[in-house]
Write a protein that holds these residues in place. Structure first.
Motif, PDB file in Angstrom:
ATOM      1  N   PHE A 119      19.818 -12.804  47.274  1.00 45.18           N
ATOM      2  CA  PHE A 119      20.052 -12.334  48.638  1.00 45.18           C
ATOM      3  C   PHE A 119      19.591 -13.421  49.586  1.00 45.18           C
ATOM      4  O   PHE A 119      18.488 -13.957  49.437  1.00 45.18           O
ATOM      5  N   MET A 120      20.434 -13.734  50.565  1.00 46.98           N
ATOM      6  CA  MET A 120      20.103 -14.731  51.573  1.00 46.98           C
ATOM      7  C   MET A 120      20.517 -14.197  52.940  1.00 46.98           C
ATOM      8  O   MET A 120      21.399 -13.342  53.037  1.00 46.98           O
ATOM      9  N   VAL A 121      19.866 -14.712  53.964  1.00 48.54           N
ATOM     10  CA  VAL A 121      20.232 -14.348  55.329  1.00 48.54           C
ATOM     11  C   VAL A 121      20.457 -15.608  56.149  1.00 48.54           C
ATOM     12  O   VAL A 121      19.884 -16.655  55.881  1.00 48.54           O
ATOM     13  N   ARG A 122      21.346 -15.452  57.126  1.00 46.66           N
ATOM     14  CA  ARG A 122      21.557 -16.514  58.118  1.00 46.66           C
ATOM     15  C   ARG A 122      21.103 -15.917  59.442  1.00 46.66           C
ATOM     16  O   ARG A 122      21.593 -14.880  59.873  1.00 46.66           O
ATOM     17  N   GLU A 123      20.114 -16.570  60.043  1.00 45.64           N
ATOM     18  CA  GLU A 123      19.547 -16.082  61.301  1.00 45.64           C
ATOM     19  C   GLU A 123      19.947 -16.972  62.462  1.00 45.64           C
ATOM     20  O   GLU A 123      20.100 -18.179  62.307  1.00 45.64           O
ATOM     21  N   LEU A 132      23.912 -12.138  52.836  1.00 41.95           N
ATOM     22  CA  LEU A 132      24.792 -12.596  51.768  1.00 41.95           C
ATOM     23  C   LEU A 132      24.151 -12.247  50.434  1.00 41.95           C
ATOM     24  O   LEU A 132      22.979 -12.549  50.209  1.00 41.95           O
ATOM     25  N   MET A 133      24.921 -11.594  49.569  1.00 41.57           N
ATOM     26  CA  MET A 133      24.461 -11.301  48.231  1.00 41.57           C
ATOM     27  C   MET A 133      25.434 -11.927  47.246  1.00 41.57           C
ATOM     28  O   MET A 133      26.644 -11.759  47.380  1.00 41.57           O
ATOM     29  N   LEU A 134      24.899 -12.656  46.286  1.00 39.01           N
ATOM     30  CA  LEU A 134      25.695 -13.230  45.201  1.00 39.01           C
ATOM     31  C   LEU A 134      25.079 -12.799  43.890  1.00 39.01           C
ATOM     32  O   LEU A 134      23.861 -12.869  43.723  1.00 39.01           O
ATOM     33  N   SER A 135      25.921 -12.379  42.967  1.00 38.04           N
ATOM     34  CA  SER A 135      25.419 -12.071  41.631  1.00 38.04           C
ATOM     35  C   SER A 135      26.464 -12.486  40.606  1.00 38.04           C
ATOM     36  O   SER A 135      27.664 -12.406  40.859  1.00 38.04           O
ATOM     37  N   GLY A 136      25.973 -12.948  39.470  1.00 36.84           N
ATOM     38  CA  GLY A 136      26.853 -13.328  38.378  1.00 36.84           C
ATOM     39  C   GLY A 136      26.089 -13.275  37.075  1.00 36.84           C
ATOM     40  O   GLY A 136      24.886 -13.516  37.044  1.00 36.84           O
ATOM     41  N   ASP A 137      26.807 -12.931  36.008  1.00 43.23           N
ATOM     42  CA  ASP A 137      26.135 -12.894  34.710  1.00 43.23           C
ATOM     43  C   ASP A 137      27.072 -13.348  33.599  1.00 43.23           C
ATOM     44  O   ASP A 137      28.260 -13.563  33.823  1.00 43.23           O
ATOM     45  N   ASN A 138      26.516 -13.492  32.414  1.00 42.05           N
ATOM     46  CA  ASN A 138      27.285 -13.943  31.253  1.00 42.05           C
ATOM     47  C   ASN A 138      28.166 -12.853  30.669  1.00 42.05           C
ATOM     48  O   ASN A 138      28.957 -13.107  29.775  1.00 42.05           O
ATOM     49  N   ASN A 139      28.038 -11.629  31.143  1.00 43.33           N
ATOM     50  CA  ASN A 139      28.852 -10.515  30.651  1.00 43.33           C
ATOM     51  C   ASN A 139      30.162 -10.375  31.417  1.00 43.33           C
ATOM     52  O   ASN A 139      30.857  -9.378  31.254  1.00 43.33           O
ATOM     53  N   GLY A 140      30.473 -11.340  32.267  1.00 42.39           N
ATOM     54  CA  GLY A 140      31.751 -11.323  32.974  1.00 42.39           C
ATOM     55  C   GLY A 140      31.733 -10.660  34.331  1.00 42.39           C
ATOM     56  O   GLY A 140      32.790 -10.377  34.880  1.00 42.39           O
ATOM     57  N   LEU A 145      28.946 -10.388  48.375  1.00 46.21           N
ATOM     58  CA  LEU A 145      28.950  -9.473  49.506  1.00 46.21           C
ATOM     59  C   LEU A 145      28.480 -10.248  50.722  1.00 46.21           C
ATOM     60  O   LEU A 145      27.440 -10.906  50.667  1.00 46.21           O
ATOM     61  N   SER A 146      29.260 -10.200  51.768  1.00 43.01           N
ATOM     62  CA  SER A 146      28.883 -10.822  53.031  1.00 43.01           C
ATOM     63  C   SER A 146      28.962  -9.752  54.112  1.00 43.01           C
ATOM     64  O   SER A 146      30.031  -9.181  54.348  1.00 43.01           O
ATOM     65  N   MET A 147      27.820  -9.470  54.744  1.00 42.34           N
ATOM     66  CA  MET A 147      27.781  -8.483  55.819  1.00 42.34           C
ATOM     67  C   MET A 147      27.364  -9.187  57.099  1.00 42.34           C
ATOM     68  O   MET A 147      26.271  -9.750  57.181  1.00 42.34           O
ATOM     69  N   LEU A 148      28.252  -9.171  58.068  1.00 45.22           N
ATOM     70  CA  LEU A 148      28.017  -9.826  59.347  1.00 45.22           C
ATOM     71  C   LEU A 148      27.549  -8.813  60.378  1.00 45.22           C
ATOM     72  O   LEU A 148      27.941  -7.656  60.328  1.00 45.22           O
ATOM     73  N   GLY A 149      26.725  -9.261  61.313  1.00 43.79           N
ATOM     74  CA  GLY A 149      26.265  -8.383  62.376  1.00 43.79           C
ATOM     75  C   GLY A 149      25.136  -9.010  63.156  1.00 43.79           C
ATOM     76  O   GLY A 149      24.966 -10.233  63.155  1.00 43.79           O
TER      77      GLY A 149
END
Length: 182
Positions: A119-123, A132-140, A145-149
């Motif tokens: 999880f990261m934020v842009r201030e 911003l949320m990024l996730s990935g794994d070896n199981n495919g 997710l990008s939420m603006l506001g």
């Protein structure tokens, strides 16, 4: 006189830099938008205004519902790209490489047995402009997710606790476990 000329140039450069970052995420999203292996969700600012307005107008004497309605209206859009049919780690690394990392502050980074969640934020101006949320794994599995506001951290906590916005359940779990570790 030179200072008056230089100031607008610096301001324009900052605006273009911010737009370039937003373009990087949009380009990544667009790159896979037509790929049938991915689910895509876009919730427009107008839809968020409508949902927030609906909550506020139907809250009667429920202060929580009114507060949540006001908060939801702060969301300027949500983009979600996800798949369970791809190499999630490869896409995670690709997405991370498109970001200008100095524009994002890391909130949470979980790496565990072939999976990554970040999880990261842009201030800007003391407000969170993007979660911003990024996730990935070896199981495919892969999710972006990008939420603006225009949020405070308290707003993000309330969204995680009181809504079913996709991805916020992971944010909520992470914020609770990190509070317990302090």
């Amino acid at each position: 006189m030179k200072k008056l000329v230089i100031l607008p140039i610096i301001l324009m450069a900052l605006v273009f830099k911010a737009q370039a970052q937003d373009d990087a995420i949009q380009k990544f999203f667009s790159k896979y938008m037509e790929d049938d292996r991915f689910s895509r969700v876009y919730i427009s600012p107008k839809m968020m205004q409508m949902a927030g307005g609906f909550l506020k107008s139907n809250s009667e004497d429920d202060q929580d519902a009114e507060d949540l309605g006001t908060l939801i209206q702060k969301v300027k859009g949500i983009r979600i790209l996800s798949s369970d049919e791809v190499n999630g780690q490869t896409l995670y690394k690709e997405a991370m490489s498109t970001l200008t990392k100095n524009q994002y502050e890391e909130l949470m980074d979980v790496q565990d047995k072939g999976s990554n969640l970040k999880f990261m934020v842009r201030e800007e101006g003391g407000l969170v402009r993007e979660l911003l949320m990024l996730s990935g794994d070896n199981n495919g599995e892969f999710t972006l997710l990008s939420m603006l506001g225009n949020f405070t951290y308290e707003d993000l906590n309330m969204l995680a606790e009181k809504t079913d916005i996709p991805g916020m359940d992971s944010y909520n779990k992470g914020s609770k476990s990190s509070k317990g570790n302090k």
